[in-house]
Scaffold this active site. Structure first.
Site, mmCIF file in Angstrom:
data_model
loop_
_atom_site.group_PDB
_atom_site.id
_atom_site.type_symbol
_atom_site.label_atom_id
_atom_site.label_comp_id
_atom_site.label_asym_id
_atom_site.label_seq_id
_atom_site.Cartn_x
_atom_site.Cartn_y
_atom_site.Cartn_z
ATOM 1 N N ASP A 174 -8.295 -5.312 -0.022
ATOM 2 C CA ASP A 174 -8.574 -6.156 -1.204
ATOM 3 C C ASP A 174 -8.277 -7.523 -0.770
ATOM 4 O OD1 ASP A 174 -9.850 -3.751 -2.413
ATOM 5 O OD2 ASP A 174 -7.957 -3.402 -3.250
ATOM 6 N N HIS B 291 0.703 -1.073 -0.007
ATOM 7 C CA HIS B 291 0.049 0.005 -0.072
ATOM 8 C C HIS B 291 0.824 1.426 0.129
ATOM 9 C CE1 HIS B 291 -3.037 2.970 1.153
ATOM 10 N NE2 HIS B 291 -3.926 1.977 0.657
HETATM 11 N N1 CMC Z 1 4.000 -7.695 -5.001
HETATM 12 C C1 CMC Z 1 5.445 -7.780 -5.100
HETATM 13 N N2 CMC Z 1 6.077 -6.452 -5.042
HETATM 14 C C2 CMC Z 1 5.641 -5.393 -4.456
HETATM 15 C C3 CMC Z 1 4.219 -5.308 -4.483
HETATM 16 C C4 CMC Z 1 3.469 -6.505 -4.501
HETATM 17 N N3 CMC Z 1 2.135 -6.650 -4.362
HETATM 18 N N4 CMC Z 1 3.777 -4.103 -4.178
HETATM 19 C C5 CMC Z 1 5.097 -3.382 -3.952
HETATM 20 N N5 CMC Z 1 6.094 -4.374 -4.219
HETATM 21 C C6 CMC Z 1 7.590 -3.742 -4.213
HETATM 22 C C7 CMC Z 1 7.872 -2.861 -5.610
HETATM 23 O O1 CMC Z 1 8.282 -3.765 -6.517
HETATM 24 C C8 CMC Z 1 8.765 -2.191 -5.166
HETATM 25 O O2 CMC Z 1 9.895 -2.978 -5.100
HETATM 26 P P1 CMC Z 1 11.699 -2.205 -5.134
HETATM 27 O O3 CMC Z 1 11.886 -1.162 -3.977
HETATM 28 O O4 CMC Z 1 12.507 -3.238 -5.204
HETATM 29 O O5 CMC Z 1 11.473 -1.608 -6.452
HETATM 30 C C9 CMC Z 1 8.439 -1.771 -3.697
HETATM 31 O O6 CMC Z 1 7.691 -2.918 -3.231
HETATM 32 C C10 CMC Z 1 7.565 -0.427 -3.408
HETATM 33 O O7 CMC Z 1 6.648 -0.667 -4.323
HETATM 34 P P2 CMC Z 1 5.916 0.447 -5.324
HETATM 35 O O8 CMC Z 1 5.222 0.175 -6.299
HETATM 36 O O9 CMC Z 1 6.950 1.684 -5.441
HETATM 37 O O10 CMC Z 1 4.980 1.154 -4.120
HETATM 38 P P3 CMC Z 1 3.825 2.143 -4.390
HETATM 39 O O11 CMC Z 1 3.340 3.082 -3.042
HETATM 40 O O12 CMC Z 1 4.087 3.032 -5.650
HETATM 41 O O13 CMC Z 1 2.631 1.199 -4.883
HETATM 42 C C11 CMC Z 1 0.758 -0.547 -4.519
HETATM 43 C C12 CMC Z 1 1.573 0.853 -4.112
HETATM 44 C C13 CMC Z 1 -0.574 -0.740 -3.858
HETATM 45 C C14 CMC Z 1 0.292 0.185 -6.076
HETATM 46 C C15 CMC Z 1 1.666 -1.798 -4.845
HETATM 47 O O14 CMC Z 1 2.009 -2.305 -3.469
HETATM 48 C C16 CMC Z 1 0.815 -2.731 -5.553
HETATM 49 O O15 CMC Z 1 0.882 -2.730 -6.902
HETATM 50 N N6 CMC Z 1 0.257 -3.577 -4.915
HETATM 51 C C17 CMC Z 1 -0.628 -4.714 -5.503
HETATM 52 C C18 CMC Z 1 -2.062 -4.165 -5.995
HETATM 53 C C19 CMC Z 1 -2.951 -3.703 -4.951
HETATM 54 O O16 CMC Z 1 -3.239 -4.586 -4.119
HETATM 55 N N7 CMC Z 1 -3.797 -2.629 -4.842
HETATM 56 C C20 CMC Z 1 -4.477 -2.292 -3.781
HETATM 57 C C21 CMC Z 1 -4.320 -1.265 -2.947
HETATM 58 S S1 CMC Z 1 -5.492 -1.232 -1.581
HETATM 59 C C22 CMC Z 1 -6.725 -0.569 -2.440
HETATM 60 C C23 CMC Z 1 -6.768 0.781 -2.485
HETATM 61 O O17 CMC Z 1 -6.889 1.642 -1.769
HETATM 62 O O18 CMC Z 1 -6.765 1.096 -3.707
#
Ligand code: CMC
Length: 428
Positions: free
Chosen positions: A364, A307
């Site tokens: 989720d 998140h």
């Molecule tokens: N699986 C594997 N690796 C992950 C995941 C995941 N679900 N989420 C984040 N990472 C890794 C990412 O690859 C990155 O690694 P590195 O630092 O080595 O490059 C690190 O963790 C930080 O991730 P980020 O993408 O930079 O973080 P963000 O804040 O931009 O993204 C997120 C947040 C929710 C989009 C992401 O965690 C994600 O894609 N999760 C899966 C989708 C999901 O479950 N979304 C629902 C969110 S809750 C409902 C809502 O409020 O919308």
């Protein structure tokens, strides 16, 4: 602590005031930055460090796993309040008295009808259309049947617009599902509670009475409360920014629905279930999928994990996990998907990749399992999220308009070609 931040650019110092919120969050107010520096701007992709507004609606502390609506903890609200009470609280700032709640519900019911021509629009969609696309279109289409814009300086007009959409939206939600399943459209019954009526509108068969199951009513009520607001997330920011151009409420909400649809946001609940199904069909090997999630050359992500704000347990996920167990036990459903989900969660919480990045299950991860047990089709999961988020979007839109916020219009740093002479088509 000083109440100013100093920024030095090219040997020149500039001071900016600090803003402190009621929960002691601190921000640097850079409103005058471009003016005093001669056009220097900030850049912050994904707005990871940028506060877009001051808001009195929802507080969340991602480090401590705290979520509160108008000061009330999500745990207490999920246990003691119902969805309509929470909607009122979010939108108007205080919990309603029983008289106010009754009036609110009765005003919503007066608007729980949509122009019959909306059915023609719905009919034009192929059955294969994703319900989120249909819902966004129908919400936008409401503008055609309610063309007058809201005078936000009139409390009465504001209130009427709010009860109107709260009355009509559940109908659109139910109809997107009925359309997909070839079921005749239904208006439910004004004698029912808000959430009971939603269930009836979704599930009532034309040939029989719909019998309410209190377990389902309670589970849906809780899920809607947990989804009701989450401060400046992608869809809410979208609603605020579209509304900031003084586009109408329905148009702003429709854009929020589109933003919610994506799998990184609300669409994750559908993606989680599809992922769990995929793992089951592939023999249930969770370790294989954990390895894929950690492999940077593989686009696979563990859906329902991570998140932007929570770097600790998502408090909503904790409540939903318990609710999933209860609902499945109450309904006598044994779902192997739940075991796969629990297995994945356990492995992720012990894995240094997830631990180091502070990736925990989010709202989720378990919600789809409950929706599935309730008989809600997978493609409808994000629609259910939209239904829950509606009061949040409304309250944020209302707050933005009442605070007379300026139009949202970020800057950029241009990195394209500098000026060059036009090339004739024969010389390119
Ligand atoms: N699986 C594997 N690796 C992950 C995941 C995941 N679900 N989420 C984040 N990472 C890794 C990412 O690859 C990155 O690694 P590195 O630092 O080595 O490059 C690190 O963790 C930080 O991730 P980020 O993408 O930079 O973080 P963000 O804040 O931009 O993204 C997120 C947040 C929710 C989009 C992401 O965690 C994600 O894609 N999760 C899966 C989708 C999901 O479950 N979304 C629902 C969110 S809750 C409902 C809502 O409020 O919308």
């Amino acid at each position: 602590m000083s109440d100013k931040a100093t920024l030095e650019i090219n040997g020149q110092k500039h001071e900016f005031p600090l803003v402190t919120g009621t929960e002691n969050e601190v921000a640097i107010n850079i409103k005058t930055l471009r003016g005093v520096t001669g056009g220097v701007t900030t850049i912050d992709p994904g707005y990871k460090n940028t506060g877009s507004c001051e808001s009195a609606i929802t507080f969340l502390d991602g480090e401590k796993g705290i979520l509160r609506y108008r000061g009330y903890s999500i745990e207490e609200l999920a246990e003691k309040a119902d969805f309509l009470e929470v909607a009122y609280l979010l939108i108007f700032g205080e919990l309603p008295t029983s008289e106010k709640l009754e009036q609110f519900h009765s005003d919503i019911k007066k608007h729980a009808v949509v122009d019959d021509d909306v059915k023609k629009i719905l009919d034009a969609f192929p059955k294969a259309a994703h319900p989120m696309g249909v819902l966004a279109s129908l919400t936008s289409a409401l503008t055609a049947f309610n063309p007058t814009s809201v005078n936000v300086d009139s409390e009465e007009e504001m209130y009427n617009a709010i009860v109107r959409i709260l009355g009509k939206f559940p109908i659109l939600v139910a109809w997107t599902m009925r359309k997909k399943h070839g079921m005749p459209l239904d208006y439910g019954s004004s004698s029912l509670g808000y959430v009971e009526n939603i269930l009836q509108m979704m599930f009532k068969r034309p040939d029989e009475d719909y019998v309410q199951n209190p377990i389902l009513v309670n589970a849906l009520d809780k899920l809607l409360i947990l989804h009701a607001d989450h401060e400046q997330n992608c869809s809410t920011s979208t609603v605020r920014i579209v509304g900031s151009s003084h586009a109408g409420l329905f148009a702003s909400l429709s854009s929020g629905i589109s933003a919610l649809w994506g799998p990184l946001h609300g669409g994750a609940n559908q993606a989680v279930l599809e992922m769990l199904e995929g793992i089951k069909e592939d023999g249930g090997d969770t370790k294989k999928y954990m390895a894929k999630a950690k492999d940077k050359s593989d686009p696979f992500r563990l859906m329902g994990f991570g998140h932007r704000v929570y770097k600790n347990f998502d408090p909503r996920a904790k409540i939903i996990k318990v609710a999933a167990d209860e609902v499945l036990a109450d309904l006598g459903v044994e779902d192997p998907i739940l075991d796969i989900a629990k297995g994945l969660e356990k492995e992720a919480l012990e894995d240094s990749y997830f631990v180091d990045r502070k990736l925990y299950p989010n709202v989720d991860f378990y919600s789809g399992i409950i929706y599935r047990a309730m008989g809600i089709p997978t493609e409808m999961f994000t629609v259910m999220f939209a239904l829950g988020r509606l009061p949040g979007w409304i309250s944020q839109w209302r707050e933005m308009r009442l605070r007379k916020e300026p139009i949202g219009r970020p800057r950029q740093i241009y990195i394209g070609e500098t000026h060059r002479p036009f090339k004739d088509i024969n010389n390119r």
